[in-house]
Design an enzyme around this catalytic site. Sequence first.
Site, PDB file in Angstrom:
ATOM      1  N   GLU A 287      -9.749  -3.734   1.896  1.00 43.66           N
ATOM      2  CA  GLU A 287      -8.649  -4.560   1.380  1.00 43.66           C
ATOM      3  C   GLU A 287      -7.513  -4.438   2.379  1.00 43.66           C
ATOM      4  OE1 GLU A 287      -5.442  -5.859   0.313  1.00 43.66           O
ATOM      5  OE2 GLU A 287      -5.270  -4.099  -0.979  1.00 43.66           O
ATOM      6  N   CYS A 321       0.541  -4.896  -1.677  1.00 44.67           N
ATOM      7  CA  CYS A 321      -0.171  -5.947  -0.944  1.00 44.67           C
ATOM      8  C   CYS A 321      -0.149  -7.257  -1.720  1.00 44.67           C
ATOM      9  CB  CYS A 321      -1.594  -5.519  -0.636  1.00 44.67           C
ATOM     10  SG  CYS A 321      -2.507  -4.938  -2.062  1.00 44.67           S
TER      11      CYS A 321
END
Length: 516
Positions: A287, A321
Site C-alpha cells: 500500500e 494515506c
Amino acid sequence: MIPYRPEPFTNFLEEQNMKKINEALEKVQTELGRDYPLVIGGEKIMTEKKMISINPSAKNEVIGRTASASQELAEKALQNAAQTFQTWSRVPAHQRSRYLVKAAAIMRRRKHEFSAWLMLEAGKNRVEADADTAEAIDFMEYYARQMTELADRGRQTLVPMEGEDNDLTYIPLGVGVIIPPWNFALAIVVGMTTAAIVTGNTVILKPASQTPVIAYKFYELLVEAGVPAGVVNFLPGDPTEIGDFLVDHRLTRFISFTGSRAIGLRIHERSSKVASGQIWMKRLIAEMGGKDAIVVDKDADLELAVQGIVASAFSFSGQKCSACSRAIIHEDVYEDVLNRCVELTKNLKVGDVRDASNYTGPVIDEKAFNKIMEYIKIGHQEGRLVAGGKPAGDTGFFIEPTIFADVNPNARIMQEEIFGPFVAFTKVRDFDHAMEVANNTGYGLTGSFYSRNRELIERARVEFHVGNLYMNRKCTGAIVGVHPFGGFNMSGTDSKAGGPDYLLQFTQPKLISEAL
C-alpha cells in the site's frame, strides 16, 4: 467463535472515559526513556547502536531507545524464521486463530494504555489514538474468523466427483518481511503482522524508525498471548543497513509493505530479482499512499461536504494515506465551500496532544516538518494561501492546517503526496470536468463524492477510479470488515486489508486428489 463486530470507539465526552485515558497517559509517561531489545527466536538482544524515538509533540522528550540490527543479526533472524516455519506452518488453522482472539482480548483490556503510547510516540490525539487501537483489535478479531473460514473453504467450493476424494487447502508461503508505516503505528503493524502469522507464515517485523516502541509493546502482547518464539522476530534497524538486505534475501518469500510510493517501487523492483539459491517468485503486498480527492457537486449538502473536507484533510495533521489533499468543487458553489472550510480551519487548535483542547498535534518528525514547509513555499507559487501556512509553535513539529485556493489541477501541490495538514482547492465546470481532475494523478486510493443527484452518484461509482470510494461522507476512517482498504495505480497492489480476500495474499492454494 462469536461473530465479528467492530470494536466501538470510546466517547471521551464522558468524564469516566476521559479519566481512564488520562490515568493511562500518566502511567505511560513514567515508563519513558527505557531501552528495548530486538528479539530473534525469543532471544532478546541489545546492541551498542540504538534507534532513538522522540515525542513529536515535545522534541526534547525521549520515548525510548531500541536496539538497531546489523545485517548479521538480520541473517540470524531470517534463518530462525525459516526454521520456525517448519513447525508453525503445521499448527492447525483454528489453533492459530485462537492466538489472535487471545491477543485481541488482552489489547481490549489495555486499550487506553496502547492509545497513550500512540499519543506520545506518534503524536495522535485521544480520538485518533483510540481509533488506531480499536482498528488493531478489529484486525485480530476479523482475521481470526477469516482464517477459520478459509480453512474450511476448500471442500465446500470444489465440484464433487465420484470415485475421488478432492481437497483444496490454502497453505502458508514461508518467511515474510513486514515493513509497516509510522502513521498507524499500532493498527497497521498489527494488521500486517497478524494476517501473515494466522495464515501460518513466520515473519521479520521491522518497525518504522519513528515508532519502534509501540511496535515492541505489541510484540510483548503476542508473547503474553502465547505465540511461540520465532513466529514473530522483532527487528528494528536502520533501513539503509538492513532494508535491502531483508528484501533481497533468498529466504524471504514475501514482503508486506505500507509506505511511500518511492520505497514501494524500490521494493517491487528489488523483490522481482532472483537471488542465488532462491526457488520462488517473491510476493509483494503493498500500500503506497495516495493523492485523495473530495469532489463536491453543486447539488450537494454543502455543510456536510465542508465538514468532510476539513475532517479528512486535517485530522491527525493530514498524515493518513487516505487524507483529502485535493478539494474539487463545482464552480457554482466553489466560493461558499471554500469560505466555510477556511472559517472552520482557522478555528482548529494545534498543539501537544496531551492537552485535550487541541484538535490535532504535530507532524511526525523534523524531516516531515521540513518537507511540508517546502510544499507550502511551492503552494505560494501555485495558488492563493487562504488559511494556515506557518509553524504553530516550536516545542514540537507543529504546522497550522493549511489551505491553498485556485490551484491548477496539474500543479505540484495537486499531484504530489505531501502527507501533512495541507489541502488544495480547484474549481471545475461540471461533473465530467470533476472526474477528469479527480482521476488526473498517478494514485487511486480513496475519494469522496458529495451530491444529491442520483444519476451523478451512479456515474461516480463507475467513473471515479479509486480503490475506496465514499458517497456523501469523508474519505478517511475505513472500518475493518466494513470498508476493505487498498487502492489502484501507484497506490499499491489493492490487496484490500480488512477484507474477505486479504488472507489469500499470504497463502497458496494446494489441490490434493486421491483416487478411491
